[in-house]
Design a protein around this motif. Structure first.
Motif, short mmCIF file in Angstrom:
data_model
loop_
_atom_site.label_atom_id
_atom_site.label_comp_id
_atom_site.label_asym_id
_atom_site.label_seq_id
_atom_site.Cartn_x
_atom_site.Cartn_y
_atom_site.Cartn_z
N ASN A 187 -3.98 6.28 -4.03
CA ASN A 187 -4.34 6.07 -2.64
C ASN A 187 -5.55 5.17 -2.49
O ASN A 187 -6.54 5.31 -3.20
CB ASN A 187 -4.60 7.41 -1.96
CG ASN A 187 -3.30 8.17 -1.78
OD1 ASN A 187 -2.38 7.68 -1.13
ND2 ASN A 187 -3.22 9.34 -2.40
N PHE A 188 -5.46 4.22 -1.54
CA PHE A 188 -6.58 3.35 -1.23
C PHE A 188 -7.56 4.09 -0.33
O PHE A 188 -7.21 5.08 0.32
CB PHE A 188 -6.10 2.09 -0.50
CG PHE A 188 -5.26 1.16 -1.32
CD1 PHE A 188 -5.20 1.27 -2.71
CD2 PHE A 188 -4.53 0.15 -0.70
CE1 PHE A 188 -4.42 0.40 -3.45
CE2 PHE A 188 -3.76 -0.73 -1.44
CZ PHE A 188 -3.70 -0.60 -2.81
N LYS A 189 -8.80 3.57 -0.26
CA LYS A 189 -9.80 4.18 0.62
C LYS A 189 -9.47 3.93 2.08
O LYS A 189 -9.64 4.76 2.94
CB LYS A 189 -11.19 3.59 0.31
CG LYS A 189 -11.75 4.01 -1.04
CD LYS A 189 -13.27 3.78 -1.06
CE LYS A 189 -13.83 3.97 -2.45
NZ LYS A 189 -13.57 2.79 -3.31
N ASP A 190 -8.98 2.70 2.36
CA ASP A 190 -8.73 2.27 3.74
C ASP A 190 -7.30 1.78 3.91
O ASP A 190 -6.63 1.47 2.93
CB ASP A 190 -9.65 1.09 4.08
CG ASP A 190 -10.91 1.57 4.78
OD1 ASP A 190 -10.79 2.49 5.60
OD2 ASP A 190 -11.98 1.02 4.49
N GLN A 193 -11.16 -2.34 -7.00
CA GLN A 193 -11.93 -1.11 -7.16
C GLN A 193 -11.19 -0.05 -7.99
O GLN A 193 -11.77 0.94 -8.41
CB GLN A 193 -12.25 -0.52 -5.77
CG GLN A 193 -13.20 -1.40 -4.99
CD GLN A 193 -13.63 -0.73 -3.71
OE1 GLN A 193 -14.14 0.38 -3.72
NE2 GLN A 193 -13.42 -1.42 -2.57
N GLN A 230 0.83 -1.21 0.00
CA GLN A 230 0.00 0.00 0.00
C GLN A 230 0.87 1.26 0.00
O GLN A 230 0.60 2.21 -0.74
CB GLN A 230 -0.91 0.01 1.23
CG GLN A 230 -1.73 1.31 1.35
CD GLN A 230 -2.78 1.23 2.42
OE1 GLN A 230 -2.69 0.44 3.36
NE2 GLN A 230 -3.83 2.04 2.29
N GLU A 241 -9.30 -3.57 -2.21
CA GLU A 241 -8.91 -2.23 -2.69
C GLU A 241 -8.51 -2.26 -4.17
O GLU A 241 -8.88 -1.36 -4.93
CB GLU A 241 -7.74 -1.68 -1.86
CG GLU A 241 -8.09 -1.32 -0.44
CD GLU A 241 -8.89 -0.02 -0.31
OE1 GLU A 241 -8.90 0.76 -1.29
OE2 GLU A 241 -9.49 0.19 0.76
#
Ligand SMILES: Nc1ncnc2c1ncn2[C@@H]1O[C@H](COP(=O)(O)OP(=O)(O)OP(=O)(O)O)[C@@H](O)[C@H]1O
Ligand SMILES: [Mg+2]
Length: 276
Positions: free
Chosen positions: A257-260, A274, A248, A271
């Motif tokens: 950037n990932f959401k979480d 998506q 990540q 992730e």
């Protein structure tokens, strides 16, 4: 439940100086929990583990297993029935010439009735997926199979708690995976309470609680998400992040950037798809 209260320990060196290896350590482990302990070399993890089944008697502070306090040599056998220990090197843990003999040895030691012995051996070997290997000598097993057998021998004694001190550190990736899967299944299906000491971050991401030690102190304690959020602090005490979290960071450095926050392979897949 296991309760560790203000536990302190120091080793005497040859020149009579002493080194403090545990410093006011407080831990609660609830029945059914999967707890992991991580920390750099020499942070006190093994010293702590040895307190849990009376290999070390507390010098200062308390270790309470259910309602029994570890005080002296008089009650350590009772404690050892409750807390099973598995160590790093599977080769050092075999006493029998075959898996069956190895499990039987422990049972004979506690005077287990011989008429029920075979049933218990089959049960314990089955729990670790070694039911088909009972007649095998340890030297004809892979590292993962050996370590699973060692866990089986401990399970045969029906402990309430299982403490494992770096059980996967001498195994190849396949063996590591096997052992961790056995531990996760024991925890999920049999509600076995597990305390796993490891230096592989990917092994701790499924724990209920992670305890981080440094120089004899507990420096962080919480869920994997809570603990691995402290990236700077973990790096400062020479600990890595789980592989998914490292990936990540690499991807974030490329501006994606990932959401979480991700910790597990499953989080990562969630992730990644998506992004498309
Ligand atoms: N029997 C002993 N006598 C003297 N000092 C010891 C003894 N056992 C451990 N120590 C020291 O106590 C400190 C903590 O050791 P411990 O084995 O508990 O750490 P650890 O976190 O398990 O390390 P590792 O990751 O290398 O297994 C270290 O500084 C170690 O050198
Ligand atoms: Mg150790």
């Amino acid at each position: 439940m296991i309760k560790i209260i203000d536990l302190e320990h120091e080793y005497k060196k040859d020149n009579n100086e002493s080194i403090k290896t545990l410093n006011k350590v407080n831990i609660d482990i609830n029945k059914g929990d999967f707890v992991s302990i991580i920390g750099h070399n020499g942070s006190g993890k093994s010293t702590l583990a040895k307190h849990l089944n009376g290999l070390i008697i507390p010098q200062k502070g308390e270790v309470i297993i259910d309602d029994i306090k570890v005080i002296d040599d008089n009650n350590i056998w009772e404690i050892r029935r409750k807390v099973g220990m598995v160590f790093q090197n599977p080769d050092n843990q075999f006493v029998g010439g075959t898996i069956e003999e190895d499990i039987a040895f422990g049972l004979e030691n506690i005077g287990f009735p011989s008429k029920d012995m075979m049933e218990r051996i089959n049960y314990a070997a089955g729990k670790v997926g070694m039911g088909d290997y009972l007649k095998r000598p340890p030297h004809k097993l892979s590292g993962g199979q050996k370590q699973r057998s060692a866990i089986g021998s401990v399970l045969a004694m029906e402990p309430d708690y299982l403490v494992l001190d770096e059980p996967t550190s001498m195994l190849d990736p396949k063996g590591r995976k096997e052992v961790i899967e056995v531990l996760r299944t024991l925890n999920k299906q049999d509600k076995m309470t597990i305390l796993l000491i490891t230096h592989f971050m990917d092994e701790v991401v499924y724990s209920d609680k992670v305890i981080v030690m440094d120089k004899g102190n507990i420096v962080l304690q919480g869920t994997p998400k809570e603990v691995f959020n402290n990236k700077k602090m973990l790096k400062s005490i020479n600990l890595e992040l789980p592989k998914a979290a490292i990936l990540q960071e690499i991807i974030a450095n490329k501006g994606i950037n990932f959401k979480d926050e991700v910790l597990t392979k499953e989080d990562l897949v969630e992730e990644l798809w998506q992004l498309f």
